[in-house]
Design an enzyme around this catalytic site. Structure first.
Site, PDB file in Angstrom:
ATOM      1  N   PHE A 162     -12.249   7.196 134.199  1.00 57.34           N
ATOM      2  CA  PHE A 162     -11.304   7.804 133.272  1.00 57.34           C
ATOM      3  C   PHE A 162     -11.383   9.323 133.352  1.00 57.34           C
ATOM      4  CE2 PHE A 162     -12.449   3.794 131.161  1.00 57.34           C
ATOM      5  CZ  PHE A 162     -11.217   3.300 130.730  1.00 57.34           C
ATOM      6  N   ASP A 163     -10.240   9.972 133.223  1.00 60.25           N
ATOM      7  CA  ASP A 163     -10.212  11.365 132.816  1.00 60.25           C
ATOM      8  C   ASP A 163     -10.528  11.407 131.319  1.00 60.25           C
ATOM      9  OD1 ASP A 163      -9.725  14.137 132.792  1.00 60.25           O
ATOM     10  OD2 ASP A 163      -7.592  13.830 132.369  1.00 60.25           O
ATOM     11  N   PHE A 164     -10.787  12.603 130.796  1.00 63.52           N
ATOM     12  CA  PHE A 164     -11.159  12.695 129.380  1.00 63.52           C
ATOM     13  C   PHE A 164     -10.008  13.208 128.523  1.00 63.52           C
ATOM     14  CE2 PHE A 164     -13.343  14.985 125.831  1.00 63.52           C
ATOM     15  CZ  PHE A 164     -13.819  13.855 125.180  1.00 63.52           C
ATOM     16  N   LEU A 281      -7.808   6.476 135.965  1.00 59.61           N
ATOM     17  CA  LEU A 281      -6.736   6.782 135.018  1.00 59.61           C
ATOM     18  C   LEU A 281      -6.810   8.252 134.612  1.00 59.61           C
ATOM     19  CD1 LEU A 281      -8.340   3.862 133.981  1.00 59.61           C
ATOM     20  CD2 LEU A 281      -6.025   3.583 133.119  1.00 59.61           C
ATOM     21  N   ASP A 283      -4.239  11.817 133.195  1.00 57.94           N
ATOM     22  CA  ASP A 283      -2.946  12.230 132.645  1.00 57.94           C
ATOM     23  C   ASP A 283      -2.208  13.223 133.537  1.00 57.94           C
ATOM     24  OD1 ASP A 283      -4.903  14.241 131.961  1.00 57.94           O
ATOM     25  OD2 ASP A 283      -3.434  15.105 130.584  1.00 57.94           O
TER      26      ASP A 283
END
Length: 312
Positions: A162-164, A281, A283
């Site tokens: 994951f991105d944060f 994932l 954004d």
């Protein structure tokens, strides 16, 4: 007796994210709905080939084989397709031994309003409008990107990255960075180091994955031969001093990550190629383009960066 969907880690997914339906979609575009439905009926015994999210879904469902008492995972299909396509979808699931048996086939209607009906922590789709519609409605969703990454059945280990900011957390800190620059972003993060960030669109998914990581760790203590299957990485553009608020936020949420990478502007693909997630994932589409051919990637079109791109 009602099925306890509230107690499951539920992933909702479009049929075209699990399987590659390009050939069938071409029939629909070129010859119309009736020919398309007939095509699906006459090809019922021919399984679809594997799609972008197949490696992730296969390994996620394998957790039910390991934890047979708890059966922690449910995958449901939410599709714009018709019931004839649904028959072929479920036949393909049976061919690949994917235990997917629930869902909705909506004959062109928007699928995302049903995300909450199935208690899903994530809706994966190859339809950009469906993903943006879900996010605009406050529901967790991601757009699967095309990839050439194969499903290598060498291991049942499931790796998710994951991105944060803008994914697990909201984009309040990202807004400061975009509007005021890196120095003022770092100043703000130092000032707010003890103030947890608000949850982002995939917070609930990460929380449920974290729960099963802890469950696996407990089982490892009880059985030294047990090998945990779930690895969760967070790959963030943050670095010190902005790392402190990241740590405080995860503490507040009770989340853990197997690996954490503070990249500080270094290209994320450099660690992703080593970690080799079955799903990454983020954004920001710029973080995904360079690695999407090698790694199954999901764009979360949420927050200020995507709003800017949509209006530019």
């Amino acid at each position: 007796m009602a099925y306890p969907i509230e107690k499951k880690l539920v992933i909702a997914i479009s049929s075209s994210a699990v399987f590659n339906m390009t050939d069938a979609d071409q029939v629909f575009r070129e010859q119309g709905e009736e020919t398309y439905r007939e095509h699906q009926r006459t090809h019922l015994d021919i399984p679809f080939s594997k799609g972008v999210a197949f490696p992730f879904i296969r390994r996620l469902l394998h957790l039910n084989q390991v934890f047979k008492k708890e059966l922690p995972v449910e995958v449901v299909v939410l599709s714009r397709n018709d019931p004839d396509s649904g028959r072929r979808f479920f036949a393909s699931c049976e061919h690949y031994k994917l235990n997917i048996s629930r869902g909705a086939f909506l004959c062109g209607k928007d699928p995302y309003p049903y995300i909450e009906s199935f208690n899903a922590s994530l809706f994966l789709s190859a339809n950009d409008n469906d993903v943006r519609g879900a996010l605009n409605a406050g529901m967790p969703a991601g757009l699967v990107l095309p990839t050439k990454a194969p499903d290598t059945p060498d291991s049942d280990e499931l790796r998710v990255a994951f991105d944060f900011d803008g994914v697990l957390a909201g984009d309040e800190a990202e807004q400061v960075y975009q509007e005021k620059g890196l120095d003022l972003f770092h100043n703000a993060e130092v000032i707010n180091a003890n103030k947890p960030l608000k949850p982002g669109p995939l917070h609930d998914l990460a929380k449920k994955l974290s729960y099963w990581q802890k469950f696996e760790a407990k089982r490892k203590k009880e059985d030294s031969n047990f090998r945990p299957l779930l690895r969760v990485a967070i790959v963030t553009a943050r670095n010190a001093p902005a790392h402190a608020r990241f740590v405080r936020t995860l503490e507040e949420w009770g989340l853990t990550a197997t690996e954490t990478f503070f990249m500080g502007g270094i290209d994320k693909s450099r660690v992703l190629r080593v970690f080799k997630p079955h799903l990454f994932l983020d954004d920001q589409i710029s973080h995904l383009k360079g690695v999407a051919d090698e790694i199954p990637c999901v764009h979360i079109p949420f927050g200020i960066v995507n709003r800017k791109q949509a209006t530019s």
